[in-house]
Design an enzyme around this catalytic site. Structure first.
Site, PDB file in Angstrom:
ATOM      1  N   CYS A  35       0.837  -1.196   0.000  1.00  0.00           N
ATOM      2  CA  CYS A  35       0.000   0.000   0.000  1.00  0.00           C
ATOM      3  C   CYS A  35       0.875   1.251   0.000  1.00  0.00           C
ATOM      4  O   CYS A  35       1.821   1.355   0.798  1.00  0.00           O
ATOM      5  CB  CYS A  35      -0.900  -0.007   1.240  1.00  0.00           C
ATOM      6  N   CYS A  59      -0.762   6.324   6.865  1.00  0.00           N
ATOM      7  CA  CYS A  59      -1.825   5.531   7.491  1.00  0.00           C
ATOM      8  C   CYS A  59      -1.290   4.721   8.665  1.00  0.00           C
ATOM      9  O   CYS A  59      -0.203   4.148   8.584  1.00  0.00           O
ATOM     10  CB  CYS A  59      -2.451   4.611   6.455  1.00  0.00           C
ATOM     11  N   CYS A  86      -1.928  -0.445   9.172  1.00  0.00           N
ATOM     12  CA  CYS A  86      -1.105  -1.639   8.993  1.00  0.00           C
ATOM     13  C   CYS A  86       0.253  -1.433   9.654  1.00  0.00           C
ATOM     14  O   CYS A  86       0.952  -0.467   9.352  1.00  0.00           O
ATOM     15  CB  CYS A  86      -0.927  -1.951   7.511  1.00  0.00           C
ATOM     16  N   CYS A 111      -7.748   0.468  -0.297  1.00  0.00           N
ATOM     17  CA  CYS A 111      -7.182  -0.099   0.929  1.00  0.00           C
ATOM     18  C   CYS A 111      -6.909  -1.556   0.603  1.00  0.00           C
ATOM     19  O   CYS A 111      -7.842  -2.367   0.559  1.00  0.00           O
ATOM     20  CB  CYS A 111      -8.151   0.030   2.103  1.00  0.00           C
ATOM     21  N   GLN A 165     -16.549 -10.907  13.079  1.00  0.00           N
ATOM     22  CA  GLN A 165     -15.141 -10.988  12.720  1.00  0.00           C
ATOM     23  C   GLN A 165     -14.908 -10.438  11.313  1.00  0.00           C
ATOM     24  O   GLN A 165     -15.685 -10.692  10.395  1.00  0.00           O
ATOM     25  CB  GLN A 165     -14.662 -12.441  12.788  1.00  0.00           C
ATOM     26  N   TYR A 188     -20.302 -12.918  26.450  1.00  0.00           N
ATOM     27  CA  TYR A 188     -19.975 -11.919  25.426  1.00  0.00           C
ATOM     28  C   TYR A 188     -20.339 -12.523  24.068  1.00  0.00           C
ATOM     29  O   TYR A 188     -19.520 -12.558  23.143  1.00  0.00           O
ATOM     30  CB  TYR A 188     -18.499 -11.524  25.467  1.00  0.00           C
ATOM     31  N   GLU A 240     -24.992 -11.412  26.585  1.00  0.00           N
ATOM     32  CA  GLU A 240     -24.395 -10.339  25.783  1.00  0.00           C
ATOM     33  C   GLU A 240     -24.898  -8.988  26.287  1.00  0.00           C
ATOM     34  O   GLU A 240     -26.087  -8.830  26.550  1.00  0.00           O
ATOM     35  CB  GLU A 240     -24.750 -10.527  24.303  1.00  0.00           C
ATOM     36  N   ASP A 267     -15.740 -14.592  24.771  1.00  0.00           N
ATOM     37  CA  ASP A 267     -15.098 -13.824  23.697  1.00  0.00           C
ATOM     38  C   ASP A 267     -15.228 -12.349  24.061  1.00  0.00           C
ATOM     39  O   ASP A 267     -16.011 -11.612  23.457  1.00  0.00           O
ATOM     40  CB  ASP A 267     -15.767 -14.142  22.357  1.00  0.00           C
ATOM     41  N   CYS A 288      -8.563 -11.315  21.485  1.00  0.00           N
ATOM     42  CA  CYS A 288      -7.961 -10.534  20.402  1.00  0.00           C
ATOM     43  C   CYS A 288      -6.816  -9.674  20.910  1.00  0.00           C
ATOM     44  O   CYS A 288      -6.211  -8.938  20.125  1.00  0.00           O
ATOM     45  CB  CYS A 288      -9.007  -9.673  19.700  1.00  0.00           C
TER      46      CYS A 288
END
Length: 447
Positions: free
Chosen positions: A94, A102, A105, A182, A277, A306, A330, A376, A403
């Site tokens: 990119c 940016c 990334c 992108c 996701q 969650y 949730e 999660d 994550c």
């Protein structure tokens, strides 16, 4: 005879240290050290720690300071010239994945294999530092939507600059870098047309492309107290987000997702503001990993915390069957509504809208048998209170989907305090080109 007068002792106050001149813009030559959590590497300059982006461990670079004053304990910097390169360094795909541009990334300057190696080092380091565990971590390559870790992102949020152009924000900055493409976003996201338009009085434009093949959904967030100027987007559904909720402009306000796990196909409806996701392979990859970690059996009782739009709820419901039960909790009511639509007719599934921490003190949960648990949580993790409530249930196995490796490591230590040990860990490269990594950890009672 009177005693001599004592002189009052006074403690001299040390002068408050001056912040000193701003070092931003200064260029320094650095030997780059190990990778650190957050998408940068660690170097040292005259005794001070420097967090360097756009570098790789072992390289020698010229770095430009982006944040830091003379008295600061650490600086932040970008590698602007490479004097000695790592063999795994490549040219970013990119044009804006470069210093000062940016911030999305972190690792486009490394091969996909090198990126996975760096992420594995971060996960292992966090588990060692925060949980006292020494593990060999391998980050698995997920099926990619495109070559070399590109064209996988099905949900992208673009910012809008003062001229109405869509773009992406710089690292730790509100500055918007306009873009025409992108490369990590899917063609469906780019072909929605948002990058070709000018928006008036708009803060962000989010594009979500579902796996059902329907037109992508564009969600526009106006500038507060201003009326948004909306261009026509004939190849997308359009909705506007306000404090009151999501308002339809054209098409539908939700995205359709379909996955197949262990031969069973599942369809989900995810509201425009809901979580799903972003990698197209992630739901199935993580779903299979959770099932492998828990091995839920027919007739067992499962708890999904969650639970979002109901991904793991649906898979657990299949596994335990109608003679078993699944309770999903949730905090976002809109996500629970989505799950109700997707899981309609599953009589052995209960869906609760509410705080996980509060739900774990409810007698309806604390008094029931719970065989397996999946959680999660958001990036911040579950935390001590939720972990304590989960451990008190006495489940035979817990699957933790994380994550953020730092939050996972912290919660691993909390679980150990309550008698649960890490019994297995899988890590997946579901966010190529970025520093993010997804983990599925299995915990079982100690002994």
């Amino acid at each position: 005879m009177s005693s001599p007068t004592r002189a009052r002792r006074t403690r001299a106050r040390a002068p408050r240290p001056e912040a000193g001149p701003d070092a931003a813009g200064t260029e320094v030559e650095l030997e780059v050290g190990p990778v650190a959590h957050g998408g940068h590497c660690v170097a040292r300059h005259e005794g001070r720690v420097v967090f360097v982006r756009h570098a790789l461990p072992g390289e020698r670079v010229v770095a430009r300071i982006t944040e830091g004053v003379a008295s600061a304990k650490f600086w932040r910097a970008d590698a602007v010239r490479v004097l000695r390169a790592d063999p795994a360094r490549v040219e970013p795909a990119c044009p804006v994945a470069r210093p000062g541009m940016c911030g999305g990334c972190d690792f486009q300057h490394a091969t996909p294999a090198k990126q996975r190696e760096l992420k594995a080092q971060v996960v292992a380091e966090q588990l060692h530092r925060l949980a006292g565990l020494d593990l060999e971590v391998v980050v698995e390559e997920a099926p990619l939507a495109g070559p070399e870790g590109l064209r996988w992102r099905t949900r992208t949020q673009f910012a809008v600059d003062a001229e109405g152009r869509t773009g992406l924000r710089g690292h730790r900055s509100h500055h918007v870098v306009p873009v025409q493409d992108c490369p990590i976003s899917t063609r469906a996201v780019i072909d929605s047309g948002v990058l070709d338009q000018r928006f008036g009085n708009v803060e962000t434009v989010e594009v979500a492309a579902g796996s059902d093949g329907a037109a992508p959904l564009v969600v526009i967030t106006p500038t507060p107290s201003r009326h948004a100027n909306l261009p026509k987007l004939p190849d997308a559904s359009v909705a506007v987000r306000t404090p009151e909720g999501l308002h339809r402009v054209s098409g539908r306000t939700w995205v359709g997702e379909r996955i197949t796990v262990r031969g069973q196909e599942h369809a989900f409806r995810v509201g425009g503001a809901g979580f799903w996701q972003v990698h197209p392979a992630a739901p199935a990859v993580l779903g299979e990993a959770v099932l492998a970690a828990l091995e839920p059996q027919p007739g067992e009782s499962a708890l999904d915390l969650y639970s979002g739009a109901g991904l793991f709820t649906a898979l657990l419901a299949d596994a335990v069957g109608e003679e078993g039960s699944v309770l999903a909790v949730e905090g976002e009511e809109r996500a629970v509504r989505d799950a109700r639509r997707s899981l309609h007719g599953q009589q052995h599934v209960e869906l609760w809208a509410g705080s996980v921490e509060e739900s774990l003190t409810d007698v309806e949960i604390t008094s029931r048998r719970v065989d397996v648990v999946v959680l999660d949580p958001p990036r911040s993790g579950a935390g001590r209170e939720a972990v304590q409530g989960i451990a008190a249930l006495g489940a035979r196995a817990i699957a933790y989907v994380a994550c953020d490796p730092a939050a996972l490591a912290r919660d691993t230590a909390f679980l150990a305090e309550h008698g649960y040990v890490l019994d297995g860990l899988r890590a997946f490269d579901l966010f190529p080109q970025t520093h993010h990594v997804e983990c599925v950890a299995r915990f079982v009672p100690r002994g």
